[in-house]
Design an enzyme around this catalytic site. Structure first.
Site, PDB file in Angstrom:
ATOM      1  N   ASP A  41     -13.217  -8.282   5.226  1.00 42.19           N
ATOM      2  CA  ASP A  41     -12.061  -9.014   4.692  1.00 42.19           C
ATOM      3  C   ASP A  41     -11.410  -8.232   3.554  1.00 42.19           C
ATOM      4  O   ASP A  41     -10.380  -8.645   3.021  1.00 42.19           O
ATOM      5  CB  ASP A  41     -12.424 -10.453   4.288  1.00 42.19           C
ATOM      6  N   LYS A 109     -20.498 -11.479   9.420  1.00 36.01           N
ATOM      7  CA  LYS A 109     -21.047 -11.355   8.063  1.00 36.01           C
ATOM      8  C   LYS A 109     -20.528 -12.512   7.222  1.00 36.01           C
ATOM      9  O   LYS A 109     -19.329 -12.820   7.246  1.00 36.01           O
ATOM     10  CB  LYS A 109     -20.669 -10.022   7.430  1.00 36.01           C
ATOM     11  N   GLU A 111     -20.766 -14.330   3.226  1.00 30.94           N
ATOM     12  CA  GLU A 111     -21.146 -14.151   1.829  1.00 30.94           C
ATOM     13  C   GLU A 111     -21.898 -15.376   1.323  1.00 30.94           C
ATOM     14  O   GLU A 111     -21.487 -16.510   1.600  1.00 30.94           O
ATOM     15  CB  GLU A 111     -19.894 -13.953   0.955  1.00 30.94           C
ATOM     16  N   GLU A 176     -23.849  -5.904  -2.800  1.00 30.70           N
ATOM     17  CA  GLU A 176     -22.640  -5.315  -3.381  1.00 30.70           C
ATOM     18  C   GLU A 176     -22.724  -5.303  -4.902  1.00 30.70           C
ATOM     19  O   GLU A 176     -23.152  -6.288  -5.531  1.00 30.70           O
ATOM     20  CB  GLU A 176     -21.394  -6.096  -2.921  1.00 30.70           C
TER      21      GLU A 176
HETATM   22  O1  KIV Z   1     -14.947  -6.627   3.249  1.00 32.81           O
HETATM   23  C1  KIV Z   1     -15.618  -5.618   3.004  1.00 32.81           C
HETATM   24  O2  KIV Z   1     -15.143  -4.482   3.056  1.00 32.81           O
HETATM   25  C2  KIV Z   1     -17.024  -5.811   2.646  1.00 32.81           C
HETATM   26  C3  KIV Z   1     -17.750  -4.606   2.142  1.00 32.81           C
HETATM   27  C4  KIV Z   1     -17.447  -4.423   0.710  1.00 32.81           C
HETATM   28  C5  KIV Z   1     -19.201  -4.713   2.392  1.00 32.81           C
HETATM   29  O3  KIV Z   1     -17.518  -6.881   2.724  1.00 32.81           O
END
Ligand code: KIV
Length: 263
Positions: A41, A109, A111, A176
């Site tokens: 994102d 993915k 968060e 991160e």
């Molecule tokens: O959106 C993204 O690029 C990420 C990376 C920072 C892992 O989540």
């Protein structure tokens, strides 16, 4: 590549991951053998020009994911679940995760830690591989700001969160902007691979954002970024040369034009 192979790389071969958002960048990743392509994102920042990832919608991820899949038909692609695509209800989270898989992702993915563990369990049970993401979580920037995570006692909290996510079934975990010692402790405490961005040398893999890695982003460089090229400079030089050629009537030349044979 698949989840089983990626998990087997822990403590053996470092995992490489990079973000990509379009056809040609994905094609390049596949041609050089990148382990994972992430349709992150971060596209909100580096492609769409927002100052956070909060504006990114499911439709944005889907549009870019489908371009990436066309460029990298055989690669392992992880798609980010954007802000508010899994926060409202588990039902919505499941529907949106399923949609990303149907649109070409191999995994999604999300968060967050403990709070989203029940959703992760359900997704994994349904056969949707999930990558976790803790440390700095840009979707929570209004709460935590952009600062390095895992300092002092926060280190224990991160290790506990990581264990909870492993237990919930994530196959890997992004760390991160995290203190190196904490990322090391997390990596040692769990048996799934950690993938770091600004999390130091002891993660099981590394991820960088496409525009940072290639120096397309010419804004202030973050400490953890290594620029492997200076494409911003090269792009601007090429554009200047094009302007000069067109203004000076040096382009197009003989070799660029269509003519009838013999004329
Ligand atoms: O959106 C993204 O690029 C990420 C990376 C920072 C892992 O989540």
């Amino acid at each position: 590549m698949n989840v089983r192979k990626l998990m087997a790389m822990k403590n053996k071969v470092p995992i490489t991951m990079v973000t990509a958002y379009d056809y040609f960048s994905a094609k390049a990743c596949e041609e050089v053998g990148m382990d994972i392509i992430l349709v992150g994102d971060s596209l909100g920042n580096v492609v769409l020009g927002y100052n956070s990832t909060l504006n990114v919608k499911m439709e944005d991820i889907i549009r870019h994911l489908s371009a990436v899949r066309r460029g990298a038909p055989n690669s392992f692609i992880v798609a980010d679940m954007p802000f508010m695509s899994y926060q409202v209800s588990e039902e919505e989270g499941i529907r949106n995760a399923g949609r990303l898989i149907q649109e070409g992702a191999n995994a999604v993915k999300l968060e967050g830690g403990k709070r989203i563990a029940p959703l992760i369990k359900k997704l994994v049970d349904m056969g949707i591989p999930v990558m976790g993401h803790i440390g700095l979580t840009p979707q929570s920037v209004n709460v935590s700001g952009y600062r390095v995570q895992g300092k002092g006692d926060d280190s224990y909290r991160m290790v506990e969160e990581a264990k909870i996510l492993e237990e919930a079934g994530v196959f890997s975990l992004v760390l991160e902007l995290t203190m190196e010692e904490t990322a090391k402790a997390v990596s040692q405490a769990i048996s799934i691979p950690t993938i770091g961005i600004g999390a130091g040398r002891y993660c099981d893999g590394q991820v960088l954002v496409w525009h940072d890695l290639l120096g397309i982003n010419d804004e202030k460089k973050m400490k953890f970024v290594k620029r492997y090229a200076d494409l911003s400079f090269q792009i601007k030089e090429a554009l200047k040369a094009y302007i000069e050629d067109v203004k000076g009537k040096k382009f197009p030349e003989e070799e660029h034009v269509f003519k009838e044979e013999g004329k």
